[in-house]
Design a protein around this motif. Structure first.
Motif, PDB file in Angstrom:
ATOM      1  N   GLU A  28      -0.490  -4.799  11.130  1.00 39.11           N
ATOM      2  CA  GLU A  28      -0.177  -5.978  10.320  1.00 39.11           C
ATOM      3  C   GLU A  28       1.161  -6.610  10.680  1.00 39.11           C
ATOM      4  O   GLU A  28       1.500  -7.662  10.169  1.00 39.11           O
ATOM      5  CB  GLU A  28      -0.235  -5.601   8.835  1.00 39.11           C
ATOM      6  N   ARG A  29       1.912  -5.976  11.549  1.00 35.75           N
ATOM      7  CA  ARG A  29       3.210  -6.526  11.959  1.00 35.75           C
ATOM      8  C   ARG A  29       3.075  -7.168  13.341  1.00 35.75           C
ATOM      9  O   ARG A  29       2.113  -6.934  14.058  1.00 35.75           O
ATOM     10  CB  ARG A  29       4.269  -5.421  11.963  1.00 35.75           C
ATOM     11  N   ARG A  30       4.036  -7.952  13.698  1.00 38.11           N
ATOM     12  CA  ARG A  30       4.090  -8.581  15.033  1.00 38.11           C
ATOM     13  C   ARG A  30       5.387  -8.174  15.691  1.00 38.11           C
ATOM     14  O   ARG A  30       6.434  -8.337  15.091  1.00 38.11           O
ATOM     15  CB  ARG A  30       4.017 -10.104  14.917  1.00 38.11           C
ATOM     16  N   PRO A  31       5.392  -7.658  16.881  1.00 39.30           N
ATOM     17  CA  PRO A  31       4.174  -7.304  17.621  1.00 39.30           C
ATOM     18  C   PRO A  31       3.503  -6.084  16.994  1.00 39.30           C
ATOM     19  O   PRO A  31       4.147  -5.290  16.306  1.00 39.30           O
ATOM     20  CB  PRO A  31       4.688  -6.988  19.028  1.00 39.30           C
ATOM     21  N   ARG A  32       2.206  -5.955  17.253  1.00 40.91           N
ATOM     22  CA  ARG A  32       1.460  -4.817  16.717  1.00 40.91           C
ATOM     23  C   ARG A  32       1.995  -3.522  17.322  1.00 40.91           C
ATOM     24  O   ARG A  32       2.351  -3.484  18.491  1.00 40.91           O
ATOM     25  CB  ARG A  32      -0.024  -4.951  17.031  1.00 40.91           C
ATOM     26  N   ALA A 151      -6.930  -7.050  10.026  1.00 42.66           N
ATOM     27  CA  ALA A 151      -6.074  -6.765  11.192  1.00 42.66           C
ATOM     28  C   ALA A 151      -6.840  -5.965  12.245  1.00 42.66           C
ATOM     29  O   ALA A 151      -6.735  -6.242  13.441  1.00 42.66           O
ATOM     30  CB  ALA A 151      -4.825  -6.008  10.759  1.00 42.66           C
ATOM     31  N   GLU A 159      -8.149  -8.873  20.771  1.00 48.44           N
ATOM     32  CA  GLU A 159      -7.214  -8.191  21.657  1.00 48.44           C
ATOM     33  C   GLU A 159      -7.862  -7.051  22.426  1.00 48.44           C
ATOM     34  O   GLU A 159      -7.243  -6.493  23.318  1.00 48.44           O
ATOM     35  CB  GLU A 159      -6.025  -7.666  20.837  1.00 48.44           C
TER      36      GLU A 159
END
Length: 162
Positions: A28-32, A151, A159
């Protein structure tokens, strides 16, 4: 089992046999955080419905595991399957640097498996994988017993990471 001619029951792992909810935050964060996501997989609780179906299928079928997890996770994945008391069977994992969508890679492997043996069922939680497998003529059981993760779905489709 050498020379086994029983039909195949093909099981996905994440969201089908393994509950990934505790590690979703890594996506759920960037970058994964892929290392964190896959590194936490050995702590996945089993999904009781999927595990029961897998054990039941093993009574008449050879069980095969088909996951989008990368090959580098093989040792941990095999240990997790054994710890859950799941049937032994071949484990097909994503090859290094193969980032194609799961709906492509999994159907490709299903076709290879189905060339020499009947595939009784594919059990998977990914709707796009299920749709593609059904379109290719494979019987599908849709694993709807885990809480879906947007996600994870995005990671699988866009991806090609799981």
């Amino acid at each position: 089992m050498t020379g086994d001619t029983r039909p195949l029951a093909v099981f996905d792992l994440d969201g089908t046999l393994a509950d990934t909810a505790h590690r979703q935050h890594h996506l759920e964060r960037r970058p994964r955080d892929w290392d964190g996501f896959f590194g936490a997989a050995p702590d996945d609780p089993p999904l009781i419905e999927g595990v029961a179906l897998c054990r039941s299928a093993a009574e008449e079928c050879e069980v095969v595991y088909l996951t989008g997890r990368p090959e580098r996770c093989r040792r941990d994945t095999l240990a997790w399957l054994a710890a859950q008391g799941l049937p032994e069977g071949p484990l097909h994992m994503r090859r290094h640097r193969d980032f194609r969508p799961a709906r492509v890679t999994k159907v490709e492997i299903l076709r290879r498996l189905g060339a020499g043996r009947a595939v009784r069922m594919l059990v998977d939680d990914d709707a796009l994988v299920c749709d593609a497998a059904e379109e290719a003529g494979f019987p599908v059981v849709r694993a709807r017993w885990a809480t879906p993760s947007e996600a994870l779905r995005e990671a699988q489709e866009r991806e090609g990471r799981t």
